[in-house]
Design a protein around this motif. Structure first.
Motif, PDB file in Angstrom:
ATOM      1  N   TYR A  81       0.832  -1.205   0.000  1.00 33.42           N
ATOM      2  CA  TYR A  81       0.000   0.000   0.000  1.00 33.42           C
ATOM      3  C   TYR A  81       0.867   1.256   0.000  1.00 33.42           C
ATOM      4  CZ  TYR A  81      -4.348  -2.570   0.870  1.00 33.42           C
ATOM      5  OH  TYR A  81      -5.435  -3.404   0.760  1.00 33.42           O
ATOM      6  N   ALA A  82       1.966   1.240   0.743  1.00 35.44           N
ATOM      7  CA  ALA A  82       2.878   2.394   0.781  1.00 35.44           C
ATOM      8  C   ALA A  82       3.491   2.640  -0.594  1.00 35.44           C
ATOM      9  CB  ALA A  82       3.965   2.188   1.824  1.00 35.44           C
ATOM     10  N   LEU A  83       3.885   1.577  -1.292  1.00 44.15           N
ATOM     11  CA  LEU A  83       4.444   1.729  -2.647  1.00 44.15           C
ATOM     12  C   LEU A  83       3.415   2.341  -3.588  1.00 44.15           C
ATOM     13  CD1 LEU A  83       6.333  -1.672  -3.133  1.00 44.15           C
ATOM     14  CD2 LEU A  83       7.331   0.567  -2.614  1.00 44.15           C
ATOM     15  N   LEU A  84       2.172   1.906  -3.475  1.00 54.03           N
ATOM     16  CA  LEU A  84       1.112   2.456  -4.317  1.00 54.03           C
ATOM     17  C   LEU A  84       0.849   3.926  -3.979  1.00 54.03           C
ATOM     18  CD1 LEU A  84      -1.268  -0.605  -4.184  1.00 54.03           C
ATOM     19  CD2 LEU A  84      -0.210   0.304  -6.263  1.00 54.03           C
ATOM     20  N   LYS A  85       0.826   4.236  -2.698  1.00 57.20           N
ATOM     21  CA  LYS A  85       0.528   5.603  -2.262  1.00 57.20           C
ATOM     22  C   LYS A  85       1.591   6.595  -2.724  1.00 57.20           C
ATOM     23  CE  LYS A  85      -0.433   8.393   1.790  1.00 57.20           C
ATOM     24  NZ  LYS A  85      -0.528   8.449   3.242  1.00 57.20           N
ATOM     25  N   GLY A 141       3.582   6.221  -5.267  1.00 59.78           N
ATOM     26  CA  GLY A 141       3.762   6.177  -6.711  1.00 59.78           C
ATOM     27  C   GLY A 141       4.913   5.318  -7.196  1.00 59.78           C
ATOM     28  N   GLU A 142       5.587   4.617  -6.296  1.00 60.17           N
ATOM     29  CA  GLU A 142       6.673   3.732  -6.729  1.00 60.17           C
ATOM     30  C   GLU A 142       6.137   2.539  -7.512  1.00 60.17           C
ATOM     31  OE1 GLU A 142      10.190   2.832  -4.251  1.00 60.17           O
ATOM     32  OE2 GLU A 142       9.004   3.817  -2.675  1.00 60.17           O
ATOM     33  N   LEU A 143       4.911   2.152  -7.208  1.00 60.22           N
ATOM     34  CA  LEU A 143       4.251   1.053  -7.897  1.00 60.22           C
ATOM     35  C   LEU A 143       2.949   1.596  -8.465  1.00 60.22           C
ATOM     36  CD1 LEU A 143       4.232  -2.008  -8.533  1.00 60.22           C
ATOM     37  CD2 LEU A 143       3.067  -2.345  -6.346  1.00 60.22           C
ATOM     38  N   LYS A 144       2.726   1.374  -9.750  1.00 62.45           N
ATOM     39  CA  LYS A 144       1.537   1.890 -10.425  1.00 62.45           C
ATOM     40  C   LYS A 144       0.370   0.924 -10.249  1.00 62.45           C
ATOM     41  CE  LYS A 144       3.832   5.273 -12.449  1.00 62.45           C
ATOM     42  NZ  LYS A 144       4.642   5.864 -11.444  1.00 62.45           N
ATOM     43  N   ILE A 153      -3.251  -3.981  -9.842  1.00 69.92           N
ATOM     44  CA  ILE A 153      -1.894  -3.591 -10.197  1.00 69.92           C
ATOM     45  C   ILE A 153      -1.506  -4.374 -11.452  1.00 69.92           C
ATOM     46  CG2 ILE A 153       0.507  -3.511  -9.437  1.00 69.92           C
ATOM     47  CD1 ILE A 153      -2.098  -3.994  -6.796  1.00 69.92           C
ATOM     48  N   PRO A 154      -1.214  -3.680 -12.545  1.00 75.80           N
ATOM     49  CA  PRO A 154      -0.809  -4.398 -13.755  1.00 75.80           C
ATOM     50  C   PRO A 154       0.470  -5.198 -13.509  1.00 75.80           C
ATOM     51  CG  PRO A 154      -1.312  -2.103 -14.248  1.00 75.80           C
ATOM     52  CD  PRO A 154      -1.291  -2.235 -12.759  1.00 75.80           C
ATOM     53  N   VAL A 173       6.684  -5.873 -12.720  1.00 74.52           N
ATOM     54  CA  VAL A 173       7.952  -6.181 -13.394  1.00 74.52           C
ATOM     55  C   VAL A 173       8.805  -4.922 -13.490  1.00 74.52           C
ATOM     56  CG1 VAL A 173       8.986  -6.907 -15.575  1.00 74.52           C
ATOM     57  CG2 VAL A 173       7.010  -8.134 -14.668  1.00 74.52           C
ATOM     58  N   GLU A 174       8.183  -3.797 -13.862  1.00 72.79           N
ATOM     59  CA  GLU A 174       8.902  -2.526 -13.971  1.00 72.79           C
ATOM     60  C   GLU A 174       9.501  -2.128 -12.616  1.00 72.79           C
ATOM     61  OE1 GLU A 174       7.632   2.090 -14.570  1.00 72.79           O
ATOM     62  OE2 GLU A 174       6.695   0.625 -15.913  1.00 72.79           O
ATOM     63  N   TYR A 175       8.736  -2.288 -11.543  1.00 71.91           N
ATOM     64  CA  TYR A 175       9.214  -1.973 -10.206  1.00 71.91           C
ATOM     65  C   TYR A 175      10.430  -2.832  -9.848  1.00 71.91           C
ATOM     66  CZ  TYR A 175       9.499  -1.776  -5.148  1.00 71.91           C
ATOM     67  OH  TYR A 175       9.971  -1.651  -3.864  1.00 71.91           O
TER      68      TYR A 175
END
Length: 60
Positions: free
Chosen positions: A26-30, A32-35, A45-46, A51-53
């Motif tokens: 949730y922190a990564l999403l908040k 913006g590190e993870l889209k 989450i795509p 993979v990009e992360y």
């Protein structure tokens, strides 16, 4: 590596792949590190974003 996951992953899938807690994902999403995006109360989450992360964090 991700063959067993749908193209749109849920929080539990990402936790499993990244070996992180729900709060960590949730922190990564908040920040913006993870889209990802919310569909109602459910985060989607795509797989490509995961993979990009991973590639970004590994320096590849």
């Amino acid at each position: 590596m991700f063959e067993n996951y749908n193209d749109l992953m849920i929080i539990e899938d990402v936790c499993e792949v990244l070996h992180m807690s729900r709060n960590g994902v949730y922190a990564l999403l908040k920040n913006g590190e993870l889209k990802g995006f919310q569909q109602g109360r459910i985060w989607k989450i795509p797989k490509a974003a995961v993979v990009e992360y991973i590639m970004q964090k590994s320096g590849l």
